[in-house]
Design a protein around this motif. Structure first.
Motif, PDB file in Angstrom:
ATOM      1  N   LYS A 185       0.838  -1.192   0.000  1.00 44.46           N
ATOM      2  CA  LYS A 185       0.000   0.000   0.000  1.00 44.46           C
ATOM      3  C   LYS A 185       0.878   1.250   0.000  1.00 44.46           C
ATOM      4  CE  LYS A 185      -3.853  -2.152   2.506  1.00 44.46           C
ATOM      5  NZ  LYS A 185      -4.760  -2.056   3.680  1.00 44.46           N
ATOM      6  N   THR A 186       0.300   2.336  -0.460  1.00 49.27           N
ATOM      7  CA  THR A 186       1.033   3.595  -0.485  1.00 49.27           C
ATOM      8  C   THR A 186       1.380   4.043   0.930  1.00 49.27           C
ATOM      9  OG1 THR A 186      -1.069   4.811  -0.514  1.00 49.27           O
ATOM     10  CG2 THR A 186      -0.020   4.367  -2.637  1.00 49.27           C
ATOM     11  N   HIS A 187       2.516   4.735   1.052  1.00 51.63           N
ATOM     12  CA  HIS A 187       2.983   5.344   2.300  1.00 51.63           C
ATOM     13  C   HIS A 187       3.404   4.317   3.351  1.00 51.63           C
ATOM     14  CE1 HIS A 187       1.341   8.893   0.454  1.00 51.63           C
ATOM     15  NE2 HIS A 187       0.112   8.417   0.516  1.00 51.63           N
ATOM     16  N   GLU A 188       3.484   3.043   2.976  1.00 54.50           N
ATOM     17  CA  GLU A 188       3.951   2.011   3.896  1.00 54.50           C
ATOM     18  C   GLU A 188       5.215   1.368   3.341  1.00 54.50           C
ATOM     19  OE1 GLU A 188       0.982  -0.881   4.742  1.00 54.50           O
ATOM     20  OE2 GLU A 188      -0.306   0.486   5.865  1.00 54.50           O
ATOM     21  N   LYS A 189       6.163   1.098   4.222  1.00 55.65           N
ATOM     22  CA  LYS A 189       7.433   0.516   3.801  1.00 55.65           C
ATOM     23  C   LYS A 189       7.237  -0.927   3.349  1.00 55.65           C
ATOM     24  CE  LYS A 189      10.864   1.433   6.448  1.00 55.65           C
ATOM     25  NZ  LYS A 189      11.759   1.429   7.626  1.00 55.65           N
ATOM     26  N   VAL A 190       7.879  -1.275   2.235  1.00 59.88           N
ATOM     27  CA  VAL A 190       7.850  -2.646   1.738  1.00 59.88           C
ATOM     28  C   VAL A 190       9.282  -3.122   1.538  1.00 59.88           C
ATOM     29  CG1 VAL A 190       7.655  -1.845  -0.654  1.00 59.88           C
ATOM     30  CG2 VAL A 190       7.029  -4.183  -0.090  1.00 59.88           C
ATOM     31  N   ASN A 191       9.538  -4.371   1.890  1.00 57.93           N
ATOM     32  CA  ASN A 191      10.840  -4.997   1.688  1.00 57.93           C
ATOM     33  C   ASN A 191      10.740  -6.007   0.554  1.00 57.93           C
ATOM     34  OD1 ASN A 191      12.540  -3.875   3.842  1.00 57.93           O
ATOM     35  ND2 ASN A 191      11.132  -4.904   5.229  1.00 57.93           N
ATOM     36  N   PHE A 192      11.520  -5.809  -0.496  1.00 58.74           N
ATOM     37  CA  PHE A 192      11.649  -6.799  -1.557  1.00 58.74           C
ATOM     38  C   PHE A 192      12.845  -7.680  -1.203  1.00 58.74           C
ATOM     39  CE2 PHE A 192       9.610  -3.168  -3.711  1.00 58.74           C
ATOM     40  CZ  PHE A 192       8.454  -3.804  -4.151  1.00 58.74           C
ATOM     41  N   GLY A 232      23.085 -14.924   2.974  1.00 59.34           N
ATOM     42  CA  GLY A 232      21.746 -14.937   3.543  1.00 59.34           C
ATOM     43  C   GLY A 232      20.705 -14.239   2.699  1.00 59.34           C
ATOM     44  N   GLY A 233      21.120 -13.622   1.581  1.00 59.86           N
ATOM     45  CA  GLY A 233      20.154 -12.981   0.704  1.00 59.86           C
ATOM     46  C   GLY A 233      20.220 -11.469   0.762  1.00 59.86           C
ATOM     47  N   ASP A 234      19.506 -10.827  -0.138  1.00 66.60           N
ATOM     48  CA  ASP A 234      19.485  -9.373  -0.241  1.00 66.60           C
ATOM     49  C   ASP A 234      18.062  -8.854  -0.057  1.00 66.60           C
ATOM     50  OD1 ASP A 234      22.104  -9.618  -0.807  1.00 66.60           O
ATOM     51  OD2 ASP A 234      22.031  -8.732  -2.803  1.00 66.60           O
ATOM     52  N   TYR A 235      17.956  -7.542   0.117  1.00 69.69           N
ATOM     53  CA  TYR A 235      16.645  -6.908   0.162  1.00 69.69           C
ATOM     54  C   TYR A 235      16.784  -5.470  -0.318  1.00 69.69           C
ATOM     55  CZ  TYR A 235      18.009  -4.281   4.346  1.00 69.69           C
ATOM     56  OH  TYR A 235      18.636  -3.429   5.217  1.00 69.69           O
ATOM     57  N   ARG A 236      15.671  -4.905  -0.736  1.00 70.51           N
ATOM     58  CA  ARG A 236      15.591  -3.491  -1.066  1.00 70.51           C
ATOM     59  C   ARG A 236      14.303  -2.950  -0.456  1.00 70.51           C
ATOM     60  NH1 ARG A 236      19.981  -4.335  -2.115  1.00 70.51           N
ATOM     61  NH2 ARG A 236      21.350  -3.510  -3.756  1.00 70.51           N
ATOM     62  N   GLN A 237      14.407  -1.812   0.208  1.00 71.97           N
ATOM     63  CA  GLN A 237      13.242  -1.169   0.801  1.00 71.97           C
ATOM     64  C   GLN A 237      12.741  -0.063  -0.110  1.00 71.97           C
ATOM     65  OE1 GLN A 237      14.087   0.295   4.723  1.00 71.97           O
ATOM     66  NE2 GLN A 237      14.005  -1.732   5.675  1.00 71.97           N
ATOM     67  N   TRP A 238      11.420   0.117  -0.083  1.00 70.17           N
ATOM     68  CA  TRP A 238      10.859   1.243  -0.817  1.00 70.17           C
ATOM     69  C   TRP A 238       9.526   1.641  -0.211  1.00 70.17           C
ATOM     70  CZ3 TRP A 238      13.672   4.197  -3.652  1.00 70.17           C
ATOM     71  CH2 TRP A 238      13.076   5.205  -4.406  1.00 70.17           C
ATOM     72  N   ILE A 239       9.171   2.917  -0.387  1.00 68.17           N
ATOM     73  CA  ILE A 239       7.865   3.432   0.024  1.00 68.17           C
ATOM     74  C   ILE A 239       7.245   4.099  -1.194  1.00 68.17           C
ATOM     75  CG2 ILE A 239       6.610   4.998   1.547  1.00 68.17           C
ATOM     76  CD1 ILE A 239       8.874   4.718   3.564  1.00 68.17           C
ATOM     77  N   PHE A 240       6.126   3.593  -1.640  1.00 68.09           N
ATOM     78  CA  PHE A 240       5.470   4.109  -2.832  1.00 68.09           C
ATOM     79  C   PHE A 240       4.495   5.218  -2.453  1.00 68.09           C
ATOM     80  CE2 PHE A 240       6.756  -0.195  -3.889  1.00 68.09           C
ATOM     81  CZ  PHE A 240       7.349  -0.020  -5.132  1.00 68.09           C
ATOM     82  N   GLU A 241       4.553   6.299  -3.209  1.00 66.65           N
ATOM     83  CA  GLU A 241       3.669   7.439  -2.966  1.00 66.65           C
ATOM     84  C   GLU A 241       2.387   7.355  -3.790  1.00 66.65           C
ATOM     85  OE1 GLU A 241       4.307   9.613  -0.677  1.00 66.65           O
ATOM     86  OE2 GLU A 241       6.340   8.912  -0.223  1.00 66.65           O
ATOM     87  N   GLU A 242       2.404   6.562  -4.850  1.00 68.28           N
ATOM     88  CA  GLU A 242       1.258   6.455  -5.741  1.00 68.28           C
ATOM     89  C   GLU A 242       0.869   4.992  -5.923  1.00 68.28           C
ATOM     90  OE1 GLU A 242      -0.350   9.000  -6.908  1.00 68.28           O
ATOM     91  OE2 GLU A 242       1.049  10.557  -6.239  1.00 68.28           O
ATOM     92  N   TYR A 282      -1.562  -0.534  -3.773  1.00 65.45           N
ATOM     93  CA  TYR A 282      -2.929  -0.051  -3.587  1.00 65.45           C
ATOM     94  C   TYR A 282      -2.940   1.240  -2.773  1.00 65.45           C
ATOM     95  CZ  TYR A 282      -4.477  -4.588  -5.287  1.00 65.45           C
ATOM     96  OH  TYR A 282      -4.696  -5.695  -6.062  1.00 65.45           O
ATOM     97  N   GLU A 283      -3.981   2.030  -3.006  1.00 64.63           N
ATOM     98  CA  GLU A 283      -4.150   3.275  -2.263  1.00 64.63           C
ATOM     99  C   GLU A 283      -4.401   2.956  -0.792  1.00 64.63           C
ATOM    100  OE1 GLU A 283      -3.843   7.103  -1.787  1.00 64.63           O
ATOM    101  OE2 GLU A 283      -4.110   6.460  -3.870  1.00 64.63           O
ATOM    102  N   ASN A 284      -3.662   3.625   0.079  1.00 62.93           N
ATOM    103  CA  ASN A 284      -3.798   3.419   1.517  1.00 62.93           C
ATOM    104  C   ASN A 284      -4.831   4.403   2.053  1.00 62.93           C
ATOM    105  OD1 ASN A 284      -3.455   3.053   4.292  1.00 62.93           O
ATOM    106  ND2 ASN A 284      -1.254   2.742   4.107  1.00 62.93           N
ATOM    107  N   THR A 285      -5.999   3.897   2.419  1.00 66.35           N
ATOM    108  CA  THR A 285      -7.065   4.773   2.906  1.00 66.35           C
ATOM    109  C   THR A 285      -6.892   5.138   4.373  1.00 66.35           C
ATOM    110  OG1 THR A 285      -8.440   2.827   3.413  1.00 66.35           O
ATOM    111  CG2 THR A 285      -8.702   3.839   1.236  1.00 66.35           C
ATOM    112  N   GLU A 286      -6.000   4.430   5.074  1.00 70.15           N
ATOM    113  CA  GLU A 286      -5.793   4.691   6.496  1.00 70.15           C
ATOM    114  C   GLU A 286      -4.588   5.583   6.756  1.00 70.15           C
ATOM    115  OE1 GLU A 286      -5.483   0.910   8.323  1.00 70.15           O
ATOM    116  OE2 GLU A 286      -7.564   0.331   7.910  1.00 70.15           O
TER     117      GLU A 286
END
Length: 331
Positions: A185-192, A232-242, A282-286
């Motif tokens: 969701k938008t404005h929430e941190k996601v780890n790939f 142990g693997g890699d990751y990338r963080q991102w926060i989507f605005e849209e 997805y749009e974050n309504t909260e």
């Protein structure tokens, strides 16, 4: 007719029956996430004086549903009504004027009488005002939110299981890929999160160099052209605005100099060592603004052989020069 003549007909009936069952099953699966809602047109809606001060012409006057949901209006009044998308005339604006509301043409029930009903399935998100063209003071609104599955899926909506397993086109490297949280969701941190394996032996590979990019709605948001895989693997963080579809591209997987810990030869062309993974935001309504910070992984410092030699050799040469100078000066 012999028994042999009956066999094809029997099997054809069985095939038709089986296909019919499968069609019904898939239709039910497709519609299992949709819900049905009801709105009542109460007695007295035909006369605003009988509905004052409540002014509830449609009950409830506001309703929130999701894409794919169906709303049914029941006429409990004593006169006919319509459910017509657009803006009505309001509680008093219709009196003594020519303002009888204006339809936008999205949906229109036509007139349906007492004890009758009319249904409409909302296929798009948005806000939908509606009114009764016969009694233009009657107004309501339906808010349609996007349908958000409760399972991880790619940009086409297809459900995926974590980790997603992908083998590069040259059949050399297997990429295990996932993300957390599973619904982005938008404005929430996601780890790939991802890791590389030998596609033939299933042994983990690390200290590989590769390129990675995050693209949303055709726009590149992030790129690291010289990423190095870690233990142990890699990751990338991102926060989507849209909101919108997301594509994560991993390209040019290659050996990182002489220190790559691999069980396969990656010294050749890396053009065919790549992988694409898609998701949906997805749009974050909260949560309407971003409060977290993005923290990318710290790449382990790798020393090339030449750098190590330089670090050792330069001080040694300087020390040797000082010793020679001191001996020469003492002589």
């Amino acid at each position: 007719m012999t028994v042999l003549d009956k066999i094809p007909r029997f099997f054809s009936r069985q095939v038709i029956f089986t296909i019919s069952v499968l069609i019904i099953f898939f239709i039910n699966v497709e519609q299992s996430y949709a819900e049905e809602f009801t709105i009542n047109i109460p007695f007295g809606a035909f006369n605003p004086e009988l509905n004052t001060p409540a002014e509830v012409w449609y009950d409830p006057p506001e309703l929130t549903v999701k894409v794919g949901d169906t709303v049914t209006w029941y006429n409990d009044d004593r006169e006919g009504h319509t459910v017509t998308s657009g803006n009505g005339a309001g509680r008093f604006d219709w009196m003594g004027s020519k303002n009888l509301g204006e339809s936008d043409g999205i949906f229109d029930s036509g007139r349906f009488m007492p004890d009758e009903s009319w249904s409409y399935t909302f296929e798009e998100e948005g806000s939908f005002n509606y009114f009764c063209v016969i009694h233009p003071w009657m107004e309501g609104i339906v808010f349609v939110d996007p349908f958000i599955p409760d399972y991880p899926h790619d940009a086409t909506g297809k459900q995926v299981e974590f980790p997603i397993l992908l083998i590069t086109p040259d059949n050399s490297v297997e990429i295990n890929f996932s993300w957390e949280p599973k619904i982005i969701k938008t404005h929430e941190k996601v780890n790939f999160i991802y890791r590389f394996y030998d596609a033939q032996t299933d042994q983990p590979l690390r200290k590989l160099e590769y390129d990675i990019a995050i693209i949303q709605n055709g726009i590149e948001l992030y790129r690291d052209k010289n990423a190095v895989s870690q233990a142990g693997g890699d990751y990338r963080q991102w926060i989507f605005e849209e909101p919108g579809s997301v594509l994560i591209k991993i390209r040019d997987i290659r050996s990182f100099g002489k220190v790559a810990e691999t069980t396969i030869d990656l010294s050749g062309s890396s053009v065919a060592r790549l992988g694409d993974f898609s998701a949906v935001v997805y749009e974050n309504t909260e949560q309407t603004k971003t409060v977290d910070k993005i923290v990318q992984p710290r790449q382990t410092v790798q020393f090339y052989y030449e750098i190590a030699v330089a670090i050792i050799a330069v001080p040694a040469i300087m020390l040797l020069a000082i010793i020679i100078y001191m001996k020469y000066k003492g002589a």
